[in-house]
Motif scaffolding. Structure first.
Motif, PDB file in Angstrom:
ATOM      1  N   SER A  33      11.438  -3.122   0.697  1.00  0.00           N
ATOM      2  CA  SER A  33      10.711  -3.866  -0.437  1.00  0.00           C
ATOM      3  C   SER A  33       9.722  -2.794  -0.846  1.00  0.00           C
ATOM      4  O   SER A  33       9.029  -2.624  -2.221  1.00  0.00           O
ATOM      5  CB  SER A  33      10.219  -5.186   0.580  1.00  0.00           C
ATOM      6  OG  SER A  33      11.187  -6.094   0.550  1.00  0.00           O
ATOM      7  N   HIS A  34       8.317  -2.005  -0.091  1.00  0.00           N
ATOM      8  CA  HIS A  34       7.054  -1.765  -0.083  1.00  0.00           C
ATOM      9  C   HIS A  34       8.315  -0.743  -1.315  1.00  0.00           C
ATOM     10  O   HIS A  34       7.025   0.136  -2.400  1.00  0.00           O
ATOM     11  CB  HIS A  34       6.999  -0.609   0.725  1.00  0.00           C
ATOM     12  CG  HIS A  34       6.190  -0.423   0.624  1.00  0.00           C
ATOM     13  ND1 HIS A  34       4.704  -0.181  -0.239  1.00  0.00           N
ATOM     14  CD2 HIS A  34       6.183   1.917   0.916  1.00  0.00           C
ATOM     15  CE1 HIS A  34       3.878   0.447   0.376  1.00  0.00           C
ATOM     16  NE2 HIS A  34       4.547   1.477   0.205  1.00  0.00           N
ATOM     17  N   MET A  35       9.481   0.671  -1.422  1.00  0.00           N
ATOM     18  CA  MET A  35       9.263   1.367  -2.176  1.00  0.00           C
ATOM     19  C   MET A  35      10.288   0.919  -3.142  1.00  0.00           C
ATOM     20  O   MET A  35      10.289   1.186  -4.383  1.00  0.00           O
ATOM     21  CB  MET A  35      10.836   2.011  -1.200  1.00  0.00           C
ATOM     22  CG  MET A  35      10.756   2.552   0.303  1.00  0.00           C
ATOM     23  SD  MET A  35       9.056   3.834   0.256  1.00  0.00           S
ATOM     24  CE  MET A  35       9.930   5.014  -1.143  1.00  0.00           C
ATOM     25  N   PHE A  36      11.242  -0.445  -3.035  1.00  0.00           N
ATOM     26  CA  PHE A  36      11.102  -0.882  -4.650  1.00  0.00           C
ATOM     27  C   PHE A  36       9.796  -1.574  -5.481  1.00  0.00           C
ATOM     28  O   PHE A  36       9.824  -0.576  -6.999  1.00  0.00           O
ATOM     29  CB  PHE A  36      11.768  -2.309  -3.944  1.00  0.00           C
ATOM     30  CG  PHE A  36      11.813  -4.024  -5.417  1.00  0.00           C
ATOM     31  CD1 PHE A  36      12.808  -3.268  -6.181  1.00  0.00           C
ATOM     32  CD2 PHE A  36      11.286  -4.366  -5.752  1.00  0.00           C
ATOM     33  CE1 PHE A  36      13.198  -4.115  -7.386  1.00  0.00           C
ATOM     34  CE2 PHE A  36      11.046  -5.313  -6.962  1.00  0.00           C
ATOM     35  CZ  PHE A  36      12.574  -4.236  -7.274  1.00  0.00           C
ATOM     36  N   ILE A  75       2.988   2.349   6.942  1.00  0.00           N
ATOM     37  CA  ILE A  75       2.900   2.494   7.967  1.00  0.00           C
ATOM     38  C   ILE A  75       2.183   0.732   8.014  1.00  0.00           C
ATOM     39  O   ILE A  75       2.757   0.076   8.913  1.00  0.00           O
ATOM     40  CB  ILE A  75       1.878   2.944   9.017  1.00  0.00           C
ATOM     41  CG1 ILE A  75       2.401   5.052   8.956  1.00  0.00           C
ATOM     42  CG2 ILE A  75       1.907   3.416  10.732  1.00  0.00           C
ATOM     43  CD1 ILE A  75       2.123   5.638   9.181  1.00  0.00           C
ATOM     44  N   ALA A  76       1.396   0.369   7.962  1.00  0.00           N
ATOM     45  CA  ALA A  76       0.771  -0.841   7.101  1.00  0.00           C
ATOM     46  C   ALA A  76       1.778  -1.854   7.666  1.00  0.00           C
ATOM     47  O   ALA A  76       2.024  -2.764   7.778  1.00  0.00           O
ATOM     48  CB  ALA A  76      -0.008  -1.188   6.727  1.00  0.00           C
ATOM     49  N   VAL A  77       2.948  -1.634   6.274  1.00  0.00           N
ATOM     50  CA  VAL A  77       3.995  -2.338   6.331  1.00  0.00           C
ATOM     51  C   VAL A  77       5.107  -2.238   7.544  1.00  0.00           C
ATOM     52  O   VAL A  77       5.603  -3.678   7.086  1.00  0.00           O
ATOM     53  CB  VAL A  77       4.467  -1.619   4.622  1.00  0.00           C
ATOM     54  CG1 VAL A  77       5.817  -2.613   4.179  1.00  0.00           C
ATOM     55  CG2 VAL A  77       3.898  -2.138   3.582  1.00  0.00           C
ATOM     56  N   GLN A  78       5.679  -1.266   7.917  1.00  0.00           N
ATOM     57  CA  GLN A  78       6.344  -1.773   8.841  1.00  0.00           C
ATOM     58  C   GLN A  78       5.598  -1.752  10.386  1.00  0.00           C
ATOM     59  O   GLN A  78       6.737  -2.851  11.224  1.00  0.00           O
ATOM     60  CB  GLN A  78       6.885   0.030   9.320  1.00  0.00           C
ATOM     61  CG  GLN A  78       7.624   0.939   8.165  1.00  0.00           C
ATOM     62  CD  GLN A  78       7.736   1.818   8.134  1.00  0.00           C
ATOM     63  OE1 GLN A  78       7.296   2.670   9.196  1.00  0.00           O
ATOM     64  NE2 GLN A  78       9.213   2.309   8.260  1.00  0.00           N
ATOM     65  N   ILE A 118      -0.484  -6.550  -0.863  1.00  0.00           N
ATOM     66  CA  ILE A 118      -1.290  -5.454  -1.484  1.00  0.00           C
ATOM     67  C   ILE A 118      -0.803  -4.134  -1.376  1.00  0.00           C
ATOM     68  O   ILE A 118      -1.278  -3.136  -2.522  1.00  0.00           O
ATOM     69  CB  ILE A 118      -3.476  -5.434  -0.829  1.00  0.00           C
ATOM     70  CG1 ILE A 118      -3.387  -7.077  -0.762  1.00  0.00           C
ATOM     71  CG2 ILE A 118      -3.667  -4.405  -1.686  1.00  0.00           C
ATOM     72  CD1 ILE A 118      -4.677  -7.324  -0.046  1.00  0.00           C
ATOM     73  N   SER A 119      -0.088  -4.305  -0.603  1.00  0.00           N
ATOM     74  CA  SER A 119       0.673  -2.283  -0.457  1.00  0.00           C
ATOM     75  C   SER A 119       1.302  -2.545  -1.260  1.00  0.00           C
ATOM     76  O   SER A 119       2.418  -1.567  -2.170  1.00  0.00           O
ATOM     77  CB  SER A 119       1.080  -2.789   0.865  1.00  0.00           C
ATOM     78  OG  SER A 119      -0.005  -2.169   2.062  1.00  0.00           O
ATOM     79  N   SER A 120       2.150  -3.685  -1.945  1.00  0.00           N
ATOM     80  CA  SER A 120       2.992  -3.613  -3.202  1.00  0.00           C
ATOM     81  C   SER A 120       2.049  -3.684  -4.309  1.00  0.00           C
ATOM     82  O   SER A 120       3.292  -2.445  -4.912  1.00  0.00           O
ATOM     83  CB  SER A 120       3.709  -5.002  -3.487  1.00  0.00           C
ATOM     84  OG  SER A 120       4.515  -4.911  -1.691  1.00  0.00           O
ATOM     85  N   ALA A 121       2.176  -4.590  -4.288  1.00  0.00           N
ATOM     86  CA  ALA A 121       0.574  -4.052  -5.852  1.00  0.00           C
ATOM     87  C   ALA A 121      -0.176  -2.715  -5.796  1.00  0.00           C
ATOM     88  O   ALA A 121       0.155  -1.365  -6.969  1.00  0.00           O
ATOM     89  CB  ALA A 121      -0.107  -5.267  -6.040  1.00  0.00           C
ATOM     90  N   ALA A 122      -0.730  -1.972  -4.828  1.00  0.00           N
ATOM     91  CA  ALA A 122      -0.865  -0.478  -5.005  1.00  0.00           C
ATOM     92  C   ALA A 122      -0.240   0.290  -5.020  1.00  0.00           C
ATOM     93  O   ALA A 122       0.182   1.290  -5.946  1.00  0.00           O
ATOM     94  CB  ALA A 122      -2.165  -0.407  -4.035  1.00  0.00           C
ATOM     95  N   GLY A 123       1.339   0.317  -4.615  1.00  0.00           N
ATOM     96  CA  GLY A 123       1.815   1.275  -4.856  1.00  0.00           C
ATOM     97  C   GLY A 123       3.132   0.915  -5.854  1.00  0.00           C
ATOM     98  O   GLY A 123       2.755   2.306  -5.948  1.00  0.00           O
ATOM     99  N   ALA A 124       3.074  -0.100  -6.719  1.00  0.00           N
ATOM    100  CA  ALA A 124       3.462   0.201  -7.318  1.00  0.00           C
ATOM    101  C   ALA A 124       2.896   1.340  -8.499  1.00  0.00           C
ATOM    102  O   ALA A 124       3.331   1.589  -9.833  1.00  0.00           O
ATOM    103  CB  ALA A 124       3.583  -1.579  -8.096  1.00  0.00           C
ATOM    104  N   LEU A 125       1.402   0.300  -8.645  1.00  0.00           N
ATOM    105  CA  LEU A 125       0.291   1.224  -9.773  1.00  0.00           C
ATOM    106  C   LEU A 125       0.037   2.881  -9.747  1.00  0.00           C
ATOM    107  O   LEU A 125       0.232   3.273 -10.463  1.00  0.00           O
ATOM    108  CB  LEU A 125      -0.673   0.790  -9.877  1.00  0.00           C
ATOM    109  CG  LEU A 125      -0.854  -1.267 -10.343  1.00  0.00           C
ATOM    110  CD1 LEU A 125      -2.465  -1.734  -9.262  1.00  0.00           C
ATOM    111  CD2 LEU A 125      -1.007  -0.680 -11.580  1.00  0.00           C
ATOM    112  N   PHE A 126      -0.281   3.115  -7.912  1.00  0.00           N
ATOM    113  CA  PHE A 126      -0.398   4.668  -7.824  1.00  0.00           C
ATOM    114  C   PHE A 126       1.360   4.884  -8.085  1.00  0.00           C
ATOM    115  O   PHE A 126       1.106   6.867  -8.754  1.00  0.00           O
ATOM    116  CB  PHE A 126      -0.780   5.172  -6.595  1.00  0.00           C
ATOM    117  CG  PHE A 126       0.790   4.914  -5.626  1.00  0.00           C
ATOM    118  CD1 PHE A 126       1.404   5.998  -5.507  1.00  0.00           C
ATOM    119  CD2 PHE A 126      -0.727   4.166  -4.465  1.00  0.00           C
ATOM    120  CE1 PHE A 126       1.571   6.024  -3.820  1.00  0.00           C
ATOM    121  CE2 PHE A 126       0.685   4.048  -3.630  1.00  0.00           C
ATOM    122  CZ  PHE A 126       1.527   5.086  -3.309  1.00  0.00           C
TER     123      PHE A 126
END
Length: 489
Positions: free
Chosen positions: A385-388, A368-371, A256-264
């Protein structure tokens, strides 16, 4: 082995992030002037997307290398590459050269950003990390204050070339501190890098960006992107050391962090790219005023992040993520609804402030949730991956919006796109015939207005994704494994 000096290492990491933040604000301020001098408004988006594209492709690769061979050599290599790209960008004499060297600069950023954040995760516990990440966001705030003013002064009193040269002393200071004070103990094991996966990912992302930016003019790019990315997923499921381990996305917080991060990120990079262009090209503001529109966002971000760092251990991740994304919707909605050629300058300022505050709550909690969802051996690739996904979201968003803008500028074949370059010059197109000026201003305003609705839609989709973030709160760790890094002074 000498111990790591944690305070000075932290200063070096802060300098790395300061370069990235300053680059965003200074370049956004100077770009309308660059276009007026070099020409090529049709290539405006590529100055940003080339940087994001190259950093997007390399983020997961450098993250994996940092897990295999240690953080330090990868980060040092990234800084050197970034500095070479910065110097070369400042020496550019054409838009094509600038785009090429911005690509090189992005390759270095692909190592700097995720590895710096990974090291923070290594040398601090969760309780400390929540506060440190908030403090690190203050670096973005400082760059947000210094960047537009610096960029405006450089453009006014020197030349735009110097907006790239200012990275050099900052980068050299970071290199010196890391060489002298950051030491790590890594147990290297023979590993095979996933070259096939890296190649498929690179080709797929490039084809996807071309397809999105061409808006139907290049019908082959999107099918090629789909084939390459599907092949990438299949390869990653079979190799021993995948660039992006598919198992990561079985963890709900990471998925979910990946999806939300890409969109914002699509919304964030779109706003920082096109709001200054709107202020200067449509509202007729100066370069300094245009760049200053980013300041409320980058100041609101660290202030909210500082608060988020203190609230995180009490509230958990989900309230900060959902609440923050809700604020981004308010900010971008205000931008889409009320920003027009007759708007007060307060409209983009208020919109960007709300947007930045929302991002401050959201980005801190997501990272922080990802890490905290993985151990040391996967923290580098998980962070990368999150930054990607954040960088690919930004690259695709800016590319799509660039395609929208160019399609509107090309709609009237009687008016060459090159005439729009004069619209961004110091005379704001006063030398153009009245009918040409009216047509260009209308096309630019319409294209950018559509982009603001795209930005708003991206934040709404991110908010919807955030609603699915797990409600459970992960307990903070009490100490670091002794194999992470040598004990700090």
């Amino acid at each position: 082995m000498r111990p790591t000096h944690r305070p000075l290492t932290t200063v070096a990491l802060a300098l790395c992030l300061f370069m990235a933040a300053l680059e965003m604000t200074v370049v956004s301020t100077a770009m309308p002037t660059v276009v007026s001098e070099l020409g090529g408004l049709e290539s405006y988006a590529w100055v940003f997307t080339s940087y994001m594209l190259s950093s997007t492709i390399t983020v997961p690769i450098f993250g994996k290398l940092a897990d295999l061979y240690g953080r330090k050599p990868v980060l040092l290599f990234g800084i050197v590459l970034f500095l070479i790209g910065s110097i070369a960008s400042g020496l550019s004499t054409s838009m094509s050269m600038l785009i090429a060297f911005r690509t090189l600069q992005g390759l270095g950023a692909g190592a700097m950003q995720p590895v710096s954040l990974t090291i923070i995760g290594d040398i601090y516990t969760l309780e400390q990390r929540a506060k440190v990440q908030g403090a690190f966001s203050g670096v973005w705030g400082l760059a947000g204050l210094v960047g537009p003013l610096t960029g405006g002064l450089i453009v006014k009193y020197l030349t735009w070339h110097w907006v790239f040269f200012i990275n050099v002393p900052v980068g050299l200071a970071a290199l010196g501190l890391l060489l002298g004070f950051f030491h790590e103990q890594v147990q290297r094991k023979p590993q095979k890098l996933d070259f096939a996966g890296a190649a498929l990912l690179s080709g797929g992302v490039v084809a996807l960006l071309f397809g999105v930016q061409s808006l139907g003019r290049n019908l082959l790019a999107l099918p090629v992107a789909a084939v390459l990315l599907i092949a990438f997923v299949l390869v990653e499921r079979k190799v021993a050391e995948p660039v992006i381990p598919p198992s990561l996305f079985k963890i709900p917080a990471i998925a979910i962090s990946s999806a939300a991060g890409a969109l914002f990120s699509a919304a964030m990079f779109g706003a920082t790219t096109y709001v200054p262009l709107y202020v200067q090209g449509v509202l007729g503001g100066s370069a300094t005023l245009a760049g200053g529109m980013i300041t409320p966002m980058i100041v609101g971000w660290p202030l909210a992040s500082l608060v988020a760092g203190r609230l995180l251990l009490k509230t958990g991740f989900r309230p900060l993520i959902v609440g923050g994304l809700g604020l981004t919707v308010l900010g971008t909605g205000l931008m889409a609804l009320f920003l027009n050629p007759h708007s007060s300058i307060l409209v983009p300022e208020l919109a960007m402030a709300l947007f930045g505050i929302g991002l401050g709550f959201t980005a801190t909690a997501l990272l922080i949730a990802v890490q905290t969802s993985v151990g040391w051996e996967l923290r580098g690739v998980a962070t990368a991956s999150h930054m990607f996904f954040r960088t690919i979201g930004g690259a695709l968003g800016v590319g799509l919006m660039g395609g929208v803008l160019v399609s509107h500028l090309l709609k009237d074949p009687r008016v060459p796109v090159s005439a729009a370059n004069e619209l961004l010059g110091p005379e704001h197109g006063r030398g153009l015939p009245a009918d040409v000026l009216q047509t260009l201003s209308g096309a630019l305003g319409t294209g950018l207005s559509i982009n603001f609705w795209i930005i708003c839609a991206a934040t709404i989709a991110a908010f919807a994704a955030g609603l699915f973030f797990p409600k459970s709160k992960r307990e903070p760790g009490t100490s670091l494994p002794t194999t992470d890094v040598a004990a700090p002074h």
